[in-house]
Design a protein around this motif. Structure first.
Motif, PDB file in Angstrom:
ATOM      1  N   VAL A 246       0.884  -1.333  -0.005  1.00 22.35           N
ATOM      2  CA  VAL A 246      -0.111   0.082  -0.069  1.00 22.35           C
ATOM      3  C   VAL A 246       0.867   1.284  -0.072  1.00 22.35           C
ATOM      4  O   VAL A 246       0.824   2.226  -0.927  1.00 22.35           O
ATOM      5  N   ILE A 247       2.044   1.320   1.163  1.00 25.04           N
ATOM      6  CA  ILE A 247       2.902   2.402   0.941  1.00 25.04           C
ATOM      7  C   ILE A 247       3.615   2.717  -0.353  1.00 25.04           C
ATOM      8  O   ILE A 247       3.727   3.677  -0.924  1.00 25.04           O
ATOM      9  N   ALA A 248       3.983   1.594  -1.241  1.00 26.95           N
ATOM     10  CA  ALA A 248       4.475   1.394  -2.311  1.00 26.95           C
ATOM     11  C   ALA A 248       3.433   2.407  -3.392  1.00 26.95           C
ATOM     12  O   ALA A 248       4.270   3.082  -4.297  1.00 26.95           O
ATOM     13  N   THR A 249       2.437   1.564  -3.546  1.00 29.82           N
ATOM     14  CA  THR A 249       1.589   2.114  -4.348  1.00 29.82           C
ATOM     15  C   THR A 249       1.337   3.508  -4.115  1.00 29.82           C
ATOM     16  O   THR A 249       1.472   4.310  -5.151  1.00 29.82           O
ATOM     17  N   ASN A 250       1.145   4.165  -3.230  1.00 30.87           N
ATOM     18  CA  ASN A 250       0.848   5.538  -2.786  1.00 30.87           C
ATOM     19  C   ASN A 250       2.052   6.328  -3.025  1.00 30.87           C
ATOM     20  O   ASN A 250       2.074   7.393  -3.322  1.00 30.87           O
ATOM     21  N   LYS A 251       3.236   5.832  -2.711  1.00 31.17           N
ATOM     22  CA  LYS A 251       4.531   6.450  -3.055  1.00 31.17           C
ATOM     23  C   LYS A 251       4.833   6.672  -4.366  1.00 31.17           C
ATOM     24  O   LYS A 251       4.991   7.876  -4.886  1.00 31.17           O
ATOM     25  N   ASN A 252       4.665   5.664  -5.116  1.00 35.50           N
ATOM     26  CA  ASN A 252       5.292   5.601  -6.458  1.00 35.50           C
ATOM     27  C   ASN A 252       4.035   6.045  -7.354  1.00 35.50           C
ATOM     28  O   ASN A 252       4.368   6.016  -8.609  1.00 35.50           O
ATOM     29  N   GLN A 253       2.901   5.902  -7.158  1.00 31.10           N
ATOM     30  CA  GLN A 253       1.871   6.207  -7.842  1.00 31.10           C
ATOM     31  C   GLN A 253       1.736   5.074  -9.021  1.00 31.10           C
ATOM     32  O   GLN A 253       1.149   5.584 -10.153  1.00 31.10           O
ATOM     33  N   LYS A 254       2.087   3.798  -8.585  1.00 30.35           N
ATOM     34  CA  LYS A 254       1.779   2.740  -9.796  1.00 30.35           C
ATOM     35  C   LYS A 254       1.348   1.803  -9.105  1.00 30.35           C
ATOM     36  O   LYS A 254       1.291   1.471  -7.689  1.00 30.35           O
ATOM     37  N   PRO A 255       0.764   0.738 -10.038  1.00 33.19           N
ATOM     38  CA  PRO A 255      -0.042  -0.496  -9.453  1.00 33.19           C
ATOM     39  C   PRO A 255       1.264  -1.494  -8.685  1.00 33.19           C
ATOM     40  O   PRO A 255       2.484  -1.418  -9.195  1.00 33.19           O
ATOM     41  N   THR A 256       0.669  -2.106  -7.698  1.00 29.89           N
ATOM     42  CA  THR A 256       1.571  -2.914  -7.088  1.00 29.89           C
ATOM     43  C   THR A 256       0.646  -4.365  -6.743  1.00 29.89           C
ATOM     44  O   THR A 256      -0.262  -4.172  -6.502  1.00 29.89           O
ATOM     45  N   ARG A 257       1.313  -5.361  -6.932  1.00 31.32           N
ATOM     46  CA  ARG A 257       0.596  -6.723  -6.713  1.00 31.32           C
ATOM     47  C   ARG A 257       1.685  -7.845  -6.146  1.00 31.32           C
ATOM     48  O   ARG A 257       2.746  -7.612  -6.044  1.00 31.32           O
ATOM     49  N   GLY A 258       0.846  -8.734  -5.448  1.00 27.08           N
ATOM     50  CA  GLY A 258       1.984  -9.888  -4.893  1.00 27.08           C
ATOM     51  C   GLY A 258       1.047 -10.278  -3.554  1.00 27.08           C
ATOM     52  O   GLY A 258      -0.147  -9.838  -3.408  1.00 27.08           O
ATOM     53  N   LEU A 259       1.888 -11.106  -2.901  1.00 33.65           N
ATOM     54  CA  LEU A 259       1.226 -11.777  -1.626  1.00 33.65           C
ATOM     55  C   LEU A 259       1.701 -11.018  -0.554  1.00 33.65           C
ATOM     56  O   LEU A 259       2.702 -10.482  -0.398  1.00 33.65           O
ATOM     57  N   GLU A 260       0.555 -10.631   0.131  1.00 31.24           N
ATOM     58  CA  GLU A 260       0.949  -9.845   1.520  1.00 31.24           C
ATOM     59  C   GLU A 260       0.090 -10.055   2.643  1.00 31.24           C
ATOM     60  O   GLU A 260      -0.928 -10.355   2.209  1.00 31.24           O
ATOM     61  N   GLY A 261       0.571 -10.085   3.881  1.00 28.23           N
ATOM     62  CA  GLY A 261      -0.298 -10.412   5.033  1.00 28.23           C
ATOM     63  C   GLY A 261      -1.017  -8.942   5.095  1.00 28.23           C
ATOM     64  O   GLY A 261      -0.377  -7.946   4.889  1.00 28.23           O
ATOM     65  N   GLY A 262      -2.187  -9.121   6.053  1.00 27.34           N
ATOM     66  CA  GLY A 262      -2.970  -7.988   6.238  1.00 27.34           C
ATOM     67  C   GLY A 262      -3.707  -8.296   7.592  1.00 27.34           C
ATOM     68  O   GLY A 262      -3.969  -9.394   8.043  1.00 27.34           O
ATOM     69  N   VAL A 263      -4.630  -7.406   7.743  1.00 25.96           N
ATOM     70  CA  VAL A 263      -5.902  -7.601   8.720  1.00 25.96           C
ATOM     71  C   VAL A 263      -6.529  -8.909   8.543  1.00 25.96           C
ATOM     72  O   VAL A 263      -6.693  -9.810   9.515  1.00 25.96           O
ATOM     73  N   GLY A 264      -6.946  -9.232   7.354  1.00 24.11           N
ATOM     74  CA  GLY A 264      -7.647 -10.173   6.981  1.00 24.11           C
ATOM     75  C   GLY A 264      -6.718 -11.541   6.692  1.00 24.11           C
ATOM     76  O   GLY A 264      -7.392 -12.403   6.233  1.00 24.11           O
ATOM     77  N   GLY A 265      -5.663 -11.597   6.738  1.00 22.62           N
ATOM     78  CA  GLY A 265      -4.531 -12.775   6.509  1.00 22.62           C
ATOM     79  C   GLY A 265      -3.826 -12.467   5.271  1.00 22.62           C
ATOM     80  O   GLY A 265      -4.032 -11.215   4.827  1.00 22.62           O
ATOM     81  N   ILE A 266      -3.215 -13.693   4.740  1.00 23.51           N
ATOM     82  CA  ILE A 266      -2.228 -13.384   3.654  1.00 23.51           C
ATOM     83  C   ILE A 266      -3.319 -13.612   2.361  1.00 23.51           C
ATOM     84  O   ILE A 266      -4.367 -14.319   2.285  1.00 23.51           O
ATOM     85  N   GLY A 267      -2.996 -12.691   1.589  1.00 22.55           N
ATOM     86  CA  GLY A 267      -3.659 -12.659   0.061  1.00 22.55           C
ATOM     87  C   GLY A 267      -2.944 -12.164  -0.919  1.00 22.55           C
ATOM     88  O   GLY A 267      -1.696 -11.779  -0.908  1.00 22.55           O
ATOM     89  N   ALA A 268      -3.513 -12.512  -2.050  1.00 24.81           N
ATOM     90  CA  ALA A 268      -2.894 -12.370  -3.324  1.00 24.81           C
ATOM     91  C   ALA A 268      -3.813 -10.941  -3.559  1.00 24.81           C
ATOM     92  O   ALA A 268      -4.764 -10.828  -3.813  1.00 24.81           O
ATOM     93  N   ARG A 269      -2.861  -9.829  -3.516  1.00 26.99           N
ATOM     94  CA  ARG A 269      -3.230  -8.663  -3.646  1.00 26.99           C
ATOM     95  C   ARG A 269      -3.101  -7.750  -4.922  1.00 26.99           C
ATOM     96  O   ARG A 269      -1.815  -7.959  -5.115  1.00 26.99           O
TER      97      ARG A 269
END
Length: 172
Positions: free
Chosen positions: A109-132
Motif C-alpha cells: 500500500v505504501i509503495a503504491t501510494n509513494k510511487n503512484q503505480k500499481p503494485t501486486r503480490g502476496l502480503e499479509g494484512g488484517v484479513g490474513g495473507i492474500g494475493a493483492r
C-alpha cells in the motif's frame, strides 16, 4: 546400479516438485494480476475518484455496496480504499473497520501510494495473507490514494489448487 536408480528417482522427484512450485507461482502471479485489473476498473471511475477527493466514504459505499456480493462471489475477499501513506479509508468487505494505519505491515500500500503505480503480490494484512493488487486513484492529475482487491491465499487457495492439479500444497 541401485545407487543410479535412486539418483534417477530422486532427480525425477525433484523435477516434479520444481514443476509444481512453478505451477503455484504461476497461479499466484495470475491471481494478483487479476486483482490489479479489478482495482484498475474501480480506480478509473470518475465517480469513485471524486468521492475519494471529498473523503466521502458514504458515496463510495453507495456506489459499491450493491456490487460487493457479485464481486465476492468471484473470489475477491478484500476490497478497500486507502489514503496515503497507508490508512484504511473504506473496507467494502468490513465497513465497520476503518481509519487504521496499515503502514507497519502493508508495504505494498505504501509503495503504491509513494510511487503512484500499481503494485501486486502476496502480503499479509488484517484479513490474513492474500494475493493483492493495489492501484493509485487519481483525480485531475492529483494522487488521492489507492484501491485494493485481494483474494485469499489460505486454505481455499490450496484446496482449489489441489482440485485443479491433483497435488497437495501449502504455505510454510
Amino acid at each position: 546400479n541401485l545407487f543410479e536408480n535412486r539418483q534417477r528417482a530422486l532427480a525425477a522427484e525433484q523435477a516434479a516438485l520444481r514443476s509444481q512450485l512453478q505451477n503455484v507461482e504461476a497461479v499466484i502471479k495470475n491471481t494478483s494480476h487479476e486483482t490489479v485489473l479489478a482495482a484498475t476498473l474501480i480506480a478509473q471511475r470518475p465517480d469513485a475518484a471524486k468521492a475519494e477527493v471529498g473523503k466521502d466514504w458514504q458515496t463510495l459505499a453507495n456506489l459499491f455496496d450493491p456490487l460487493w456480493p457479485a464481486i465476492k462471489a468471484q473470489g475477491i475477499e478484500q476490497f478497500q480504499f486507502h489514503t496515503p501513506p497507508a490508512t484504511s479509508f473504506l473496507r467494502m468487505h468490513m465497513p465497520e473497520k476503518f481509519g487504521d494505519d496499515l503502514s507497519s505491515f502493508r508495504h505494498t500500500v505504501i509503495a503504491t501510494n509513494k510511487n503512484q503505480k500499481p503494485t501486486r503480490g502476496l502480503e499479509g494484512g488484517v484479513g490474513g495473507i492474500g494475493a493483492r493488487g493495489m492501484v493509485p486513484v487519481m483525480h485531475n492529475g492529483k494522487h488521492l490514494g489507492s484501491v485494493e482487491f485481494g483474494m485469499s491465499f489460505g486454505e481455499p487457495f490450496f484446496e482449489n489448487f489441489k482440485n485443479l492439479n491433483g497435488v497437495d500444497s501449502g504455505l510454510y
